[in-house]
Design an enzyme around this catalytic site. Structure first.
Site, PDB file in Angstrom:
ATOM      1  NE  ARG A  23      21.064  42.471 -31.725  1.00 16.85           N
ATOM      2  CZ  ARG A  23      19.787  42.101 -31.575  1.00 16.85           C
ATOM      3  NH1 ARG A  23      19.457  40.817 -31.490  1.00 16.85           N
ATOM      4  NH2 ARG A  23      18.839  43.001 -31.537  1.00 16.85           N
TER       5      ARG A  23
ATOM      6  CB  SER B 228      24.538  48.056 -32.229  1.00 18.72           C
ATOM      7  OG  SER B 228      23.234  48.521 -32.412  1.00 18.72           O
TER       8      SER B 228
ATOM      9  CD  GLU C   3      24.866  44.247 -31.680  1.00 15.47           C
ATOM     10  OE1 GLU C   3      24.381  44.733 -30.639  1.00 15.47           O
ATOM     11  OE2 GLU C   3      24.258  44.233 -32.770  1.00 15.47           O
TER      12      GLU C   3
HETATM   13  C1  LIG Z   1      22.785  50.748 -40.405  1.00 19.97           C
HETATM   14  C2  LIG Z   1      22.856  49.422 -39.681  1.00 19.97           C
HETATM   15  C3  LIG Z   1      21.782  49.009 -38.904  1.00 19.97           C
HETATM   16  C4  LIG Z   1      21.833  47.799 -38.216  1.00 19.97           C
HETATM   17  N1  LIG Z   1      20.762  47.424 -37.463  1.00 19.97           N
HETATM   18  C5  LIG Z   1      20.790  46.243 -36.814  1.00 19.97           C
HETATM   19  C6  LIG Z   1      19.672  45.809 -36.039  1.00 19.97           C
HETATM   20  O1  LIG Z   1      18.654  46.469 -35.928  1.00 19.97           O
HETATM   21  N2  LIG Z   1      19.752  44.622 -35.393  1.00 19.97           N
HETATM   22  C7  LIG Z   1      20.852  43.840 -35.478  1.00 19.97           C
HETATM   23  O2  LIG Z   1      20.858  42.756 -34.877  1.00 19.97           O
HETATM   24  N3  LIG Z   1      21.930  44.223 -36.214  1.00 19.97           N
HETATM   25  C8  LIG Z   1      21.928  45.381 -36.879  1.00 19.97           C
HETATM   26  N4  LIG Z   1      23.004  45.767 -37.607  1.00 19.97           N
HETATM   27  C9  LIG Z   1      24.214  44.905 -37.631  1.00 19.97           C
HETATM   28  C10 LIG Z   1      24.261  43.892 -38.770  1.00 19.97           C
HETATM   29  O3  LIG Z   1      23.514  44.351 -39.876  1.00 19.97           O
HETATM   30  C11 LIG Z   1      23.739  42.524 -38.330  1.00 19.97           C
HETATM   31  O4  LIG Z   1      24.521  41.973 -37.288  1.00 19.97           O
HETATM   32  C12 LIG Z   1      23.742  41.544 -39.510  1.00 19.97           C
HETATM   33  O5  LIG Z   1      23.019  40.399 -39.177  1.00 19.97           O
HETATM   34  C13 LIG Z   1      25.148  41.152 -39.948  1.00 19.97           C
HETATM   35  O6  LIG Z   1      25.013  40.446 -41.146  1.00 19.97           O
HETATM   36  P1  LIG Z   1      26.161  40.419 -42.225  1.00 19.97           P
HETATM   37  O7  LIG Z   1      25.750  39.448 -43.256  1.00 19.97           O
HETATM   38  O8  LIG Z   1      26.500  41.786 -42.710  1.00 19.97           O
HETATM   39  O9  LIG Z   1      27.354  39.814 -41.376  1.00 19.97           O
HETATM   40  P2  LIG Z   1      28.810  40.403 -41.214  1.00 19.97           P
HETATM   41  O10 LIG Z   1      28.734  41.758 -40.601  1.00 19.97           O
HETATM   42  O11 LIG Z   1      29.560  40.271 -42.482  1.00 19.97           O
HETATM   43  O12 LIG Z   1      29.401  39.393 -40.130  1.00 19.97           O
HETATM   44  C14 LIG Z   1      28.934  39.421 -38.802  1.00 19.97           C
HETATM   45  C15 LIG Z   1      29.412  38.141 -38.102  1.00 19.97           C
HETATM   46  O13 LIG Z   1      28.782  37.035 -38.699  1.00 19.97           O
HETATM   47  C16 LIG Z   1      29.740  36.135 -39.230  1.00 19.97           C
HETATM   48  N5  LIG Z   1      29.188  35.602 -40.487  1.00 19.97           N
HETATM   49  C17 LIG Z   1      28.802  36.275 -41.589  1.00 19.97           C
HETATM   50  N6  LIG Z   1      28.299  35.432 -42.502  1.00 19.97           N
HETATM   51  C18 LIG Z   1      28.374  34.199 -41.950  1.00 19.97           C
HETATM   52  C19 LIG Z   1      28.012  32.894 -42.399  1.00 19.97           C
HETATM   53  N7  LIG Z   1      27.472  32.674 -43.604  1.00 19.97           N
HETATM   54  N8  LIG Z   1      28.245  31.856 -41.554  1.00 19.97           N
HETATM   55  C20 LIG Z   1      28.792  32.040 -40.324  1.00 19.97           C
HETATM   56  N9  LIG Z   1      29.158  33.244 -39.856  1.00 19.97           N
HETATM   57  C21 LIG Z   1      28.938  34.304 -40.664  1.00 19.97           C
HETATM   58  C22 LIG Z   1      31.002  36.949 -39.444  1.00 19.97           C
HETATM   59  O14 LIG Z   1      32.153  36.145 -39.386  1.00 19.97           O
HETATM   60  C23 LIG Z   1      30.915  37.889 -38.249  1.00 19.97           C
HETATM   61  O15 LIG Z   1      31.355  37.239 -37.077  1.00 19.97           O
HETATM   62  C24 LIG Z   1      22.984  46.982 -38.320  1.00 19.97           C
HETATM   63  C25 LIG Z   1      24.060  47.391 -39.117  1.00 19.97           C
HETATM   64  C26 LIG Z   1      24.005  48.596 -39.800  1.00 19.97           C
HETATM   65  C27 LIG Z   1      25.171  49.006 -40.653  1.00 19.97           C
END
Ligand SMILES: Cc1cc2nc3c(=O)[nH]c(=O)nc-3n(C[C@H](O)[C@H](O)[C@H](O)COP(=O)(O)OP(=O)(O)OC[C@H]3O[C@@H](n4cnc5c(N)ncnc54)[C@H](O)[C@@H]3O)c2cc1C
Length: 292
Positions: free
Chosen positions: A160, A209, A280
């Site tokens: 992560r 998480s 996280e």
């Molecule tokens: C129901 C649920 C289940 C989940 N299950 C998991 C799981 O099984 N495993 C897991 O690892 N995570 C899980 N997550 C967390 C999340 O979905 C992941 O971390 C996901 O990869 C975040 O992606 P996002 O595009 O929504 O990023 P965001 O949540 O919008 O951002 C997360 C981070 O990434 C950065 N970021 C976003 N886009 C970019 C970009 N283009 N360039 C650089 N930095 C960027 C943001 O600044 C921030 O620091 C879950 C979340 C939910 C709500």
């Protein structure tokens, strides 16, 4: 350059809390992204990227920064041979769909991760024993300093985490997949999603998480549950009854409510197990957990 001022971020986060971004833009190409980053550098404004906001908690007073949400061509994906090329704002769902359509497997693990590939690389998101590190060939990273192409080692992808600095935006990724029958892909995805539904509050507003697992054999959710905190509430936020490492917006929650629950869980786990939980979820704006 399409810049908007004071755009509420609560509608861009899966938990549905948070105040406005001082500046907000949705670049649709790498050139537009570079232009916005150059503007922010000239103005001395910091930059935050968000994907689907599925792992972020935004301060209730908002963020004094330019917040970027990649759209247009940067939210699309296509297949080249056995590789998937996707804009940083492409959702995991779209990528999975394109891969399955081309008979390419290896990305099934991301089916239950509701984010974009840019966020996935930043977080090295993963599930079921696989993560972005396993599939990433290279990422195009854009910052005010320019454009660089880096591989998984160059990004130091680990549990992560990555070494991406503030203001560095993943504009595009290239993932290595392998031939697999679409029917087999569909079956595995269905099984993974069903497994999710049984163990996590998938029908509630959460940010995934809350804390990293302290050890591979010790889940943060288990430790919080042992402290009797399932169902514990602060304002409109509640620690999930389904899985204690999730905080649900039970209606009208604020980010301050969620932060208060995090502080309570962290203090209880520290006292009972002498373990310091590391969050996280990523904080946007001046959010901080109190010292233990
Ligand atoms: C129901 C649920 C289940 C989940 N299950 C998991 C799981 O099984 N495993 C897991 O690892 N995570 C899980 N997550 C967390 C999340 O979905 C992941 O971390 C996901 O990869 C975040 O992606 P996002 O595009 O929504 O990023 P965001 O949540 O919008 O951002 C997360 C981070 O990434 C950065 N970021 C976003 N886009 C970019 C970009 N283009 N360039 C650089 N930095 C960027 C943001 O600044 C921030 O620091 C879950 C979340 C939910 C709500």
């Amino acid at each position: 350059m399409n810049l908007a001022e004071r755009v509420g971020l609560d509608r861009f986060t899966t938990i549905g809390t948070g105040g406005p971004a001082r500046w907000f833009a949705q670049p649709g190409s790498l050139d537009e992204l570079a232009e916005l980053l150059a503007w922010a550098a000239r103005e001395g404004t910091s930059v935050e990227a968000i994907g689907l906001g599925s792992n972020v908690l935004v301060h209730d007073d908002g963020v004094e920064a330019l917040v970027l949400r990649l759209g247009g061509a940067l939210a699309e994906a296509h297949v080249e041979g056995e590789q998937l090329v996707a804009g940083g704002g492409a959702t995991n769902a779209v990528c999975l769909h394109r891969a399955r359509g081309a008979g390419l497997g290896g990305f099934e693990f991301a089916s239950a991760i509701p984010g974009t590939v840019g966020g996935g690389v930043r977080m090295n998101a993963g599930a079921y024993g696989r993560d972005f590190r396993a599939v990433l060939v290279e990422a195009v990273v854009v910052s005010a300093a320019g454009v660089r192409t880096v591989d998984a080692d160059g990004l130091a992808l680990a549990y992560r985490s990555s070494n991406l600095a503030a203001g560095e935006v993943v504009g595009q990724v290239r993932l290595q997949l392998e031939p697999r029958h679409p029917v087999a892909i569909r079956a595995e995805v269905a099984e993974l999603l069903a497994q999710r539904k049984r163990t996590q509050p998938t029908n509630k507003r959460t940010f995934g998480s809350v804390f990293k697992n302290p050890r591979p054999d010790l889940g943060a959710g288990w430790a919080i549950e042992q402290c009797g905190l399932k169902g514990f509430r602060r304002g409109g936020a509640v620690i999930s009854e389904r899985h204690a490492n999730f905080i649900e917006n039970a209606g009208g929650a604020t980010s301050a409510d969620a932060l208060a629950l995090m502080a309570e869980a962290r203090a209880s786990v520290s006292e009972r197990f002498d373990i310091v939980l590391e969050h996280e979820v990523r904080f946007l704006g001046p959010l901080e957990l109190p010292p233990l």
